[in-house]
Design a protein around this motif. Structure first.
Motif, PDB file in Angstrom:
ATOM      1  N   ILE A  78       0.866  -1.182   0.000  1.00  0.00           N
ATOM      2  CA  ILE A  78       0.000   0.000   0.000  1.00  0.00           C
ATOM      3  C   ILE A  78       0.906   1.235   0.000  1.00  0.00           C
ATOM      4  O   ILE A  78       1.698   1.428   0.926  1.00  0.00           O
ATOM      5  N   ASP A  79       0.806   2.009  -1.049  1.00  0.00           N
ATOM      6  CA  ASP A  79       1.608   3.231  -1.166  1.00  0.00           C
ATOM      7  C   ASP A  79       0.720   4.451  -0.959  1.00  0.00           C
ATOM      8  O   ASP A  79      -0.350   4.564  -1.565  1.00  0.00           O
ATOM      9  N   MET A  80       1.156   5.379  -0.123  1.00  0.00           N
ATOM     10  CA  MET A  80       0.451   6.648   0.073  1.00  0.00           C
ATOM     11  C   MET A  80       1.312   7.756  -0.532  1.00  0.00           C
ATOM     12  O   MET A  80       2.483   7.912  -0.157  1.00  0.00           O
ATOM     13  N   LEU A  81       0.729   8.491  -1.489  1.00  0.00           N
ATOM     14  CA  LEU A  81       1.493   9.524  -2.194  1.00  0.00           C
ATOM     15  C   LEU A  81       0.959  10.907  -1.831  1.00  0.00           C
ATOM     16  O   LEU A  81      -0.259  11.110  -1.736  1.00  0.00           O
ATOM     17  N   ILE A  99       6.616  16.774  -7.959  1.00  0.00           N
ATOM     18  CA  ILE A  99       7.813  17.438  -8.479  1.00  0.00           C
ATOM     19  C   ILE A  99       7.742  17.366  -9.999  1.00  0.00           C
ATOM     20  O   ILE A  99       8.054  16.324 -10.596  1.00  0.00           O
ATOM     21  N   PRO A 100       7.292  18.463 -10.672  1.00  0.00           N
ATOM     22  CA  PRO A 100       7.022  18.384 -12.115  1.00  0.00           C
ATOM     23  C   PRO A 100       8.258  18.097 -12.950  1.00  0.00           C
ATOM     24  O   PRO A 100       8.200  17.336 -13.925  1.00  0.00           O
ATOM     25  N   GLU A 101       9.396  18.692 -12.584  1.00  0.00           N
ATOM     26  CA  GLU A 101      10.577  18.494 -13.427  1.00  0.00           C
ATOM     27  C   GLU A 101      11.040  17.040 -13.428  1.00  0.00           C
ATOM     28  O   GLU A 101      11.608  16.551 -14.410  1.00  0.00           O
ATOM     29  N   ALA A 102      10.775  16.359 -12.323  1.00  0.00           N
ATOM     30  CA  ALA A 102      11.166  14.947 -12.261  1.00  0.00           C
ATOM     31  C   ALA A 102       9.984  14.020 -12.526  1.00  0.00           C
ATOM     32  O   ALA A 102      10.169  12.797 -12.655  1.00  0.00           O
ATOM     33  N   GLU A 103       8.808  14.621 -12.615  1.00  0.00           N
ATOM     34  CA  GLU A 103       7.579  13.855 -12.789  1.00  0.00           C
ATOM     35  C   GLU A 103       7.465  12.765 -11.725  1.00  0.00           C
ATOM     36  O   GLU A 103       7.247  11.582 -12.018  1.00  0.00           O
ATOM     37  N   VAL A 104       7.656  13.191 -10.489  1.00  0.00           N
ATOM     38  CA  VAL A 104       7.647  12.256  -9.367  1.00  0.00           C
ATOM     39  C   VAL A 104       6.684  12.758  -8.304  1.00  0.00           C
ATOM     40  O   VAL A 104       6.655  13.950  -7.987  1.00  0.00           O
ATOM     41  N   VAL A 105       5.899  11.850  -7.790  1.00  0.00           N
ATOM     42  CA  VAL A 105       5.061  12.150  -6.628  1.00  0.00           C
ATOM     43  C   VAL A 105       5.678  11.415  -5.436  1.00  0.00           C
ATOM     44  O   VAL A 105       5.803  10.182  -5.467  1.00  0.00           O
TER      45      VAL A 105
END
Lengths: 215, 196
Positions: A161-164, A170-176
């Protein structure tokens, strides 16, 4: 004759002591049921204040993680139960579930559930037994049973179970950033009713052992 | 290990010259963990055995060796925190301790019913630890120096052997990982005179 009597008396006592002494000197684990092997692991981000979040979105399908090139044989029988239990725990923590994001903006959190299975193969050694009372041998003397090696194979299942934190995208890295993870590991092969019970119990435990969650 | 071998050879050569009689003992061992060991595994442990040999070097003294196998195990359902990680599961904590000791014993004047003695053992403990959490295992094997004072009683029987009862305190020194091992042993068995 006295020598013989002494010999047999001593030998008999030796046998009793030996049997007592080797009585399961390498004990088994004491874990008898499949459920006894369940493990619940959680990890959190110490820099996050979880009480500031209000809403969450639960991805309504569970991802089956299967190695590339392999067929997905993981049952979907329990998918809805897992999702419902996660949602129940989030509700109990006073987070509000958003099921339709249209027109209401981005929720604070997203929760994604995935499952995977792992097949384990190896060898186990079962220790032997020395001594003991054995008919046909002189009293006090028994065979040396050298123990044996058997192949073992078992399959474990994991619920992840992942909670983001959607607000920290982070848009430049496309990471939540993932701010909380729960991993529930257990042996497969249990009955359906036990599996249902274990899933509920272990999902509950993953939230219970995370007291920093909640509003 | 080199030093132990040398000490063993010295003692054995001494014994060969001075030996008057000897006995072989075998015991069923019950162990009671203490100190740091008790924090890991508590309660009386019912699995163990011991073997020993002694050679009399005088009227009231003997030298010998002792080897034991003491098993400790406890299963606990527990939750453990490692920084920002929390783990819940059944932990099976298991220790197999194997003391390899040289022993020196002094016998008090006894009657025909009981022969009390005090002794001291010294040597190494091979300590095999295993921690199982769910399907996962952590293993650790260490060799640790240790001491083992004991008091005991020999009860001569009319059948050519003695009942042997001994109370031993085992202490294996920390091998550098905060892993000292200590426990009381209540060992009962028999000693067969002149087996060697």
């Amino acid at each position: 004759m006295k020598f013989l009597k002494n010999y047999y008396s001593g030998a008999a006592l030796l046998s009793v002591i030996t049997a007592l002494s080797f009585w399961s000197c390498y004990p088994d684990s004491g874990l008898t049921s499949v459920a006894d092997h369940d493990v619940i692991i959680t990890q959190y981000d110490p820099d996050t204040d979880y009480s500031t979040f209000q809403t969450y979105f639960l991805v309504d399908s569970i991802e089956h993680i299967v190695p590339e090139g392999e067929e997905d044989n993981i049952t979907r029988e329990f998918d809805q139960q897992i999702l419902d239990r996660v949602a129940k725990n989030m509700t109990d923590l006073n987070y509000q579930r958003i099921t339709d994001t249209t027109g209401v903006g981005l929720p604070d959190l997203a929760i994604k559930v995935s499952v995977t299975t792992t097949k384990w193969q190896g060898w186990s050694w079962y220790p032997g037994w020395w001594g003991g009372w054995w008919g046909g041998y002189p009293p006090g003397w028994g065979p040396w049973w050298p123990g044996y090696v058997v192949p073992t194979e078992f399959t474990t299942g994991s619920v992840l179970i992942d909670m983001l934190d959607l607000g920290a995208y982070i848009p430049e890295a496309e990471v939540v950033p993932v701010i909380w993870v729960a991993g529930i590991d257990g042996l497969l092969g249990d009955s359906r009713s036990n599996t249902v019970y274990r899933l509920d119990r272990n999902i509950d435990q993953s939230f219970n052992q995370s007291p920093y969650l909640g509003r | 290990m080199k030093y132990i071998t040398i000490i063993l050879l010295i003692i054995m050569s001494s014994v060969a010259v001075q030996a008057q009689s000897s006995f072989f003992g075998m015991t069923y061992d019950v162990s009671i963990p203490t100190g740091e060991t008790e924090k890991l595994i508590s309660g009386v442990q019912w699995r163990g055995m011991g073997l020993e040999g002694r050679w009399y070097t005088g009227k009231n003294t003997s030298l010998g060796f002792a080897w034991d196998w003491n098993v400790f195990q406890e299963t606990v359902l527990t939750t453990v925190d490692f920084e920002n990680i929390t783990v819940t599961g059944n932990q099976v904590r298991n220790i197999n301790a194997f003391p390899f000791l040289m022993t020196a014993t002094y016998y008090f004047k006894g009657g025909s019913v009981v022969q009390p003695y005090v002794g001291l053992g010294g040597g190494v403990y091979f300590v095999k630890k295993r921690l199982n959490i769910g399907i996962y295992s952590l293993d650790e094997d260490t060799w640790q120096w240790g001491l083992a004072p004991e008091v005991g009683f020999l009860f001569p029987m009319d059948l050519g052997f003695n009942i042997l009862l001994k109370l031993r305190y085992n202490y294996a020194f920390d091998a550098g990982k905060g892993d000292e091992l200590s426990y009381f042993g209540i060992n009962v068995g028999f000693a067969s005179i002149e087996l060697f």
